[in-house]
Write an enzyme that holds these catalytic residues in place. Structure first.
Site, PDB file in Angstrom:
ATOM      1  N   PHE A 185      13.008  -2.894   6.507  1.00  0.00           N
ATOM      2  CA  PHE A 185      12.209  -3.694   7.449  1.00  0.00           C
ATOM      3  C   PHE A 185      12.946  -3.984   8.754  1.00  0.00           C
ATOM      4  O   PHE A 185      12.620  -4.905   9.475  1.00  0.00           O
ATOM      5  CB  PHE A 185      11.640  -4.958   6.795  1.00  0.00           C
ATOM      6  CG  PHE A 185      10.393  -4.620   6.031  1.00  0.00           C
ATOM      7  CD1 PHE A 185      10.473  -3.939   4.833  1.00  0.00           C
ATOM      8  CD2 PHE A 185       9.136  -4.909   6.544  1.00  0.00           C
ATOM      9  CE1 PHE A 185       9.326  -3.548   4.152  1.00  0.00           C
ATOM     10  CE2 PHE A 185       7.983  -4.528   5.869  1.00  0.00           C
ATOM     11  CZ  PHE A 185       8.082  -3.841   4.668  1.00  0.00           C
ATOM     12  N   GLU A 195       0.860  -1.177   0.000  1.00  0.00           N
ATOM     13  CA  GLU A 195       0.000   0.000   0.000  1.00  0.00           C
ATOM     14  C   GLU A 195       0.897   1.229   0.000  1.00  0.00           C
ATOM     15  O   GLU A 195       1.956   1.247   0.614  1.00  0.00           O
ATOM     16  CB  GLU A 195      -0.909  -0.008   1.226  1.00  0.00           C
ATOM     17  CG  GLU A 195      -1.856  -1.187   1.183  1.00  0.00           C
ATOM     18  CD  GLU A 195      -2.955  -1.116   2.220  1.00  0.00           C
ATOM     19  OE1 GLU A 195      -3.186  -0.042   2.801  1.00  0.00           O
ATOM     20  OE2 GLU A 195      -3.586  -2.166   2.433  1.00  0.00           O
ATOM     21  N   CYS A 228      -2.475  -7.086   5.535  1.00  0.00           N
ATOM     22  CA  CYS A 228      -1.772  -8.266   4.993  1.00  0.00           C
ATOM     23  C   CYS A 228      -0.938  -9.005   6.017  1.00  0.00           C
ATOM     24  O   CYS A 228      -1.220 -10.153   6.342  1.00  0.00           O
ATOM     25  CB  CYS A 228      -0.895  -7.843   3.825  1.00  0.00           C
ATOM     26  SG  CYS A 228      -1.858  -7.416   2.390  1.00  0.00           S
TER      27      CYS A 228
END
Ligand code: UDX
Length: 449
Positions: free
Chosen positions: A259, A159, A270
């Site tokens: 990350f 997104e 998700c």
């Protein structure tokens, strides 16, 4: 190598987040695309060039491709008879009665395709599914429509970057059936992606591996985030700094910096759902090592939220009743108006449940939060109103405007200069120099100077 760019007649079944972006992107590549969904409101909105959710660049792409005449949206499944390749992009949410994925929308899409799809056309699955699903579909189609082919081609879009991720993917994964049939399907799918093939790695594999790639990728990303959050706990106990640690780890190209953002943990539509479904499937199969790993990843993620609530409460000697708290950010991440599993809103709601007066602001997610978020919170449009009189400020979604906040200006609005930096997005010394107590995770607290 230059590829000729054929024009393929494509349908996209399911025009939610994934399908709407995919349909517009495929039309942008020059194909003739029809997006099909059962939700009339969604189809009306997309047909007028307005995405029913916030995604940078998507409205422009819709406007461009609708105007070209290559993109249309409809609720009529009979359009499937005119297309050669059908992308299945329906949702696979969590079931209400377990952590398994709800495959009812997928089953409905396949049934519709079996009824209407043109002879010899190709179904391309993009939805995130438990491993083994595609093989089951092949078996079902062998009875009802043996002429239809099936490829599994998972989607990895994020997104906020959905258009870019679709048009410039890191890789394309094709899960193919065995033998000559699979080779033929590969040619068909290569035609669709012809414009991307020069710049994109293609991984060709079997159906099961293709399904696994998606859930394994999301589990790995979740694991990376939980890993760095576990390191943050070690830093807290020893006076280390998790941002420096992540930077240093990230320079190792085997690890990479992305990350490794410590903070309040991951949310969204998700990662949390996909790791649950992955664990459920792993347990069904008896893969206990994988399910045990996911347990830890999830536990660490949830523990981060407890930690934040505790730290903020500690400012008020454990009692936040009637304390005015400003929360910056409602979306599960910046550049999105998605509040599903938003760590920011969950933390805000817990403080409100403990009696705090919590005001939440966000640049995009307020309309969604007002209608679907916790009703115990006050949602305010302006940052100034949010900060006004606050006794603690919590930065929980790192929108660029919050990262760029001026601690002096913000300091004038609040009643007490206390900032909790839930995304390690601020410069602690700058805030401390402007008279703030700075608290975060994995970093030494700063007293005002
Ligand atoms: C994810 C996957 O990245 C994408 O490939 C897949 O197709 C769908 O799921 P998305 O849900 O859009 O994408 O969000 P992502 O950018 O992965 O972030 C997920 C969550 O992790 C957010 O809450 C974000 O704030 C958090 N996060 C991310 C961290 O806490 N730290 C990080 O370093 C990165």
């Amino acid at each position: 190598m230059t590829h000729t760019q054929p024009r393929v007649r494509i349908s996209v079944v399911g025009c939610g987040y994934l399908g709407a972006v995919h349909a517009a992107a495929m039309a942008h590549l020059g194909h003739e695309v029809i997006g099909i969904d059962t939700d009339e409101q969604r189809i009306a909105s997309l047909s007028s060039g307005v995405a029913p959710f916030f995604e940078p660049g998507l409205d422009d792409l819709l406007t461009e491709t609708l105007a070209s005449g290559r993109l249309r949206f409809t609720t009529d499944p009979r359009s499937l008879a005119d297309t050669q390749v059908h992308f299945v992009c329906v949702g696979t949410p969590q079931r209400e009665d377990s952590e398994a994925a709800d495959l009812s929308y997928l089953a409905a899409a396949i049934a519709t395709l079996a009824e209407h799809a043109a002879p010899g056309s190709l179904i391309v699955g993009k939805s995130t599914v438990p491993v083994g699903t595609a093989a089951g579909l092949v078996a079902d189609l062998a009875d009802s429509r043996p002429d239809l082919g099936l490829v599994w081609n998972p989607e990895f879009l994020r997104e906020g970057f959905a258009v870019r991720d679709t048009l410039q993917p890191d890789r394309l994964v094709y899960g193919l059936q065995e033998g000559a049939e699979g080779a033929r399907h590969r040619q068909q799918i290569d035609e669709v992606y012809a414009a991307l093939l020069d710049d994109t790695q293609v991984v060709v594999t079997d159906l099961a591996t293709a399904e696994l790639v998606k859930v394994a990728a999301n589990s790995f990303l979740a694991m990376k985030i939980s890993f760095i959050n576990a390191m943050a706990q070690l830093c807290d106990a020893t006076g280390g700094d998790v941002v420096d640690l992540a930077d240093a780890l990230g320079h190792d190209t085997r690890i990479g910096r992305r990350f490794l953002g410590a903070g309040i943990g991951f949310g969204g539509g998700c990662l949390p759902k996909d790791i649950k479904a992955f664990r459920h499937r792993a347990e069904e199969i008896g893969a206990s090592l994988a399910s045990g790993l996911i347990n830890e990843v999830e536990q660490i993620n949830l523990a981060q939220r407890d930690e934040v609530v505790q730290r903020v409460s500690a400012w008020f000697d454990g009692d936040v009743r009637d304390r005015r708290i400003a929360v910056l950010g409602a979306a599960f991440k910046p550049d999105s108006d998605d509040i599903r599993e938003s760590p920011a809103l969950q933390i805000a709601a817990r403080l409100a449940a403990a009696g705090a007066e919590v005001r939440v602001t966000d640049p995009q997610a307020l309309p969604v939060a007002r209608s679907r978020g916790p009703q115990s919170l006050s949602y305010v449009d302006s940052l100034d109103t949010c900060l006004d009189g606050a006794e603690a400020v919590l930065l929980l979604t790192e929108w660029s405007e919050y990262r760029a906040l001026d601690p002096h200006l913000a300091g004038r609005a609040v009643a007490e200069r206390r900032i909790f930096d839930g995304r390690l997005a601020l410069d602690p010394d700058k805030w401390a120099s402007a008279g703030w107590h700075y608290v975060s995770v994995g970093r030494v607290d700063r007293a005002p100077r």
